[in-house]
Design an enzyme around this catalytic site. Structure first.
Site, mmCIF file in Angstrom:
data_model
loop_
_atom_site.group_PDB
_atom_site.id
_atom_site.type_symbol
_atom_site.label_atom_id
_atom_site.label_comp_id
_atom_site.label_asym_id
_atom_site.label_seq_id
_atom_site.Cartn_x
_atom_site.Cartn_y
_atom_site.Cartn_z
ATOM 1 N N LYS A 83 0.841 -1.207 0.000
ATOM 2 C CA LYS A 83 0.000 0.000 0.000
ATOM 3 C C LYS A 83 0.872 1.251 0.000
ATOM 4 O O LYS A 83 0.632 2.193 -0.749
ATOM 5 C CB LYS A 83 -0.927 0.007 1.224
ATOM 6 C CG LYS A 83 -2.087 -0.955 1.085
ATOM 7 C CD LYS A 83 -2.831 -1.182 2.392
ATOM 8 C CE LYS A 83 -3.894 -2.263 2.194
ATOM 9 N NZ LYS A 83 -4.539 -2.694 3.431
ATOM 10 N N GLN A 133 -5.038 -1.361 9.581
ATOM 11 C CA GLN A 133 -4.933 -2.697 8.980
ATOM 12 C C GLN A 133 -5.614 -3.726 9.890
ATOM 13 O O GLN A 133 -5.307 -3.816 11.079
ATOM 14 C CB GLN A 133 -3.450 -3.049 8.771
ATOM 15 C CG GLN A 133 -3.202 -4.357 8.060
ATOM 16 C CD GLN A 133 -3.709 -4.365 6.615
ATOM 17 O OE1 GLN A 133 -3.540 -3.412 5.879
ATOM 18 N NE2 GLN A 133 -4.334 -5.454 6.212
ATOM 19 N N ASP A 152 -11.290 2.984 4.001
ATOM 20 C CA ASP A 152 -11.717 1.586 3.902
ATOM 21 C C ASP A 152 -13.243 1.495 3.835
ATOM 22 O O ASP A 152 -13.788 0.435 3.512
ATOM 23 C CB ASP A 152 -11.226 0.799 5.131
ATOM 24 C CG ASP A 152 -10.125 -0.193 4.779
ATOM 25 O OD1 ASP A 152 -9.932 -0.471 3.584
ATOM 26 O OD2 ASP A 152 -9.461 -0.679 5.717
#
Ligand code: NDP
Length: 297
Positions: free
Chosen positions: A54, A98, A121
């Site tokens: 990422k 994460q 997200d």
């Protein structure tokens, strides 16, 4: 019939190019560099790989990448304080924590402490609610990537029968909402669904997000249907080597479907591309700038 293979790797590259072009325009026009902060708690090897990837792709798109690595035994107060700091930081436009988090941390509490405008997200309850009510939201990356592939393949999805196998909060449910938003007739199947093969045979679009290697065989697929395989499963291959397979039995499904995503090289590359897209979108919304075209739902 042999299906068209939907090349997610190539499509993701075009998404990243669009993101990079928009980032360059924002820098030129407004002197703003979109920034993505990724928070990793602990040393889970798969998560470390994702976070590295990422960060690399964020920088390649011309954006700023901020990585925050915390020890596995970090307490909730410390993590929440870091998120509060990132929420207040004007150079950070996207925040990603994460998952999975270590068991002693409450994931829902942590995710819901992120400023919804920076929740790239799309897991914050505000964004879930906005998506569910058809309003402008930050959309979860994997389902957004699937939607982009489907729109590219079909143009309009209106009136098509879509079956989503899996009802998780990160894939199945938001996928169903996105397909409804594009006027599909949507069925969400799960482990208690009766006669799953018959349900799947109704589908013009099949989205498999189960986590069971090659569970969906070709004879469940309606001839000509589009199959999007979200599953990523590691299985033992020849010579004891592990290989990646999806939730769909590709070898039999490719003979029946009209179009199908491979694993690897299908949905997987779209997820990070959509994370970059969400970050540039969040930056534009925060600064009243024009949003990039075709990179949101
Ligand atoms: P979850 O384990 O959270 O959800 C799996 C879903 O599948 C559940 O809703 C479950 O039903 C359903 N299910 C399980 N067994 C069956 C069955 N026999 N028949 C029908 N439905 C069943 O998984 P995720 O949604 O997080 O992930 C799904 C897959 O997608 C995994 O392989 C994961 O690795 C992959 N993935 C890939 C990403 C990418 O970037 N390409 C990103 C995220 C995930 P129930 O609710 O009834 O238990």
């Amino acid at each position: 019939m042999t299906a068209t293979i939907i090349d997610g790797k190539a499509f993701a590259a075009t998404v990243r190019e669009k993101v990079a072009a928009h980032v360059a325009r924002i820098k030129d026009a407004a002197g703003i560099t979109p920034g993505l902060a990724v928070v990793l708690v602990g040393e889970d090897p798969a998560s470390q790989v994702y976070v590295r990837s990422k960060g690399k792709q964020t920088v390649e798109a011309g954006m700023a990448s901020f990585e925050h690595k915390l020890d596995a035994d970090t307490d909730e107060a410390t993590l929440l304080a870091l998120i509060a700091q990132l929420n207040a930081d004007p150079t950070v436009h996207g925040i990603l924590v994460q998952l999975p988090l270590p068991a002693h941390l409450d994931s829902d509490l942590v995710i819901n402490s992120i400023d919804p405008a920076k929740d790239v997200d799309g897991f914050h309850i505000s964004n879930v609610g906005l998506l569910g009510t058809g309003q402008k939201a930050m959309v979860p990356c994997t389902p957004l990537g699937c939607l982009m592939l489907l729109r590219h393949q079909h143009g309009s999805l209106s009136g098509l029968n879509a079956v989503v196998i899996g009802r998780s909060n990160i894939v199945g449910k938001p996928m169903a909402m996105l397909l409804l938003g594009d006027s599909c007739t949507v069925t969400v199947a799960h482990s208690r669904t009766k006669d799953l093969p018959a349900v799947v045979r109704q589908a013009d679009i099949v989205i498999a997000a189960v986590g069971r290697p090659e569970m969906v065989p070709g004879d469940w697929i309606k001839p000509g249907a589009t199959v999007i395989d979200v599953g990523i499963n590691r299985v033992e291959g020849e010579g004891g080597k592990t290989r990646l397979v999806g939730d769909v039995d590709f070898a039999s499904a490719v003979e029946v479907a009209g179009a199908i995503t491979p694993v690897p090289g299908g949905v997987g590359p779209m997820t990070i591309a959509c994370l970059l897209a969400n970050t540039v979108t969040a930056c534009c919304r925060a600064n009243g700038l024009e949003e990039p075209e075709g990179l949101t739902a």
